[in-house]
Design an enzyme around this catalytic site. Sequence first.
Site, short mmCIF file in Angstrom:
data_model
loop_
_atom_site.label_atom_id
_atom_site.label_comp_id
_atom_site.label_asym_id
_atom_site.label_seq_id
_atom_site.Cartn_x
_atom_site.Cartn_y
_atom_site.Cartn_z
N ASP A 79 0.81 -1.21 0.00
CA ASP A 79 0.00 0.00 0.00
C ASP A 79 0.85 1.27 0.00
O ASP A 79 0.56 2.23 -0.71
CB ASP A 79 -0.94 0.02 1.21
CG ASP A 79 -1.99 -1.08 1.14
OD1 ASP A 79 -2.19 -1.66 0.06
OD2 ASP A 79 -2.61 -1.35 2.19
N GLY A 80 1.93 1.26 0.78
CA GLY A 80 2.79 2.44 0.86
C GLY A 80 3.46 2.76 -0.47
O GLY A 80 3.54 3.92 -0.88
#
Length: 117
Positions: A79-80
């Site tokens: 996600d990052g």
Amino acid sequence: MVEPSPYIFGILVNPTKENTALTSIEVLRFLQERSFPFVVEDALVDMLRKNGAEVGNLSGATRDEVAAKSSVIIVYGGDGTLLTAAQYSLQYDVPILGVNLGKLGFPADLKPDSNIG
């Protein structure tokens, strides 16, 4: 005669994810075999070399350069990584396709074993 692709594929990665090298090398081969133009980030080239992959004359670019030169960006990571890539893609109005190599993968579109062909 095969028409050249009007698209340039950008590839951004999280080099700390263990699946990144294997998954991204498959996509790079796919793009090369079909003569699709692409640009990859420096971190991917470095990671592939460290893992002993044959990269030939493959050269990398900064994330900003990848976003500026691409028609679509393929992002490998969690996600990052996807959120970071979105910051770059928004500057140049470039769509992104997320391949989840993390645990959650809420914003990602695909998993590495997805068959889209």
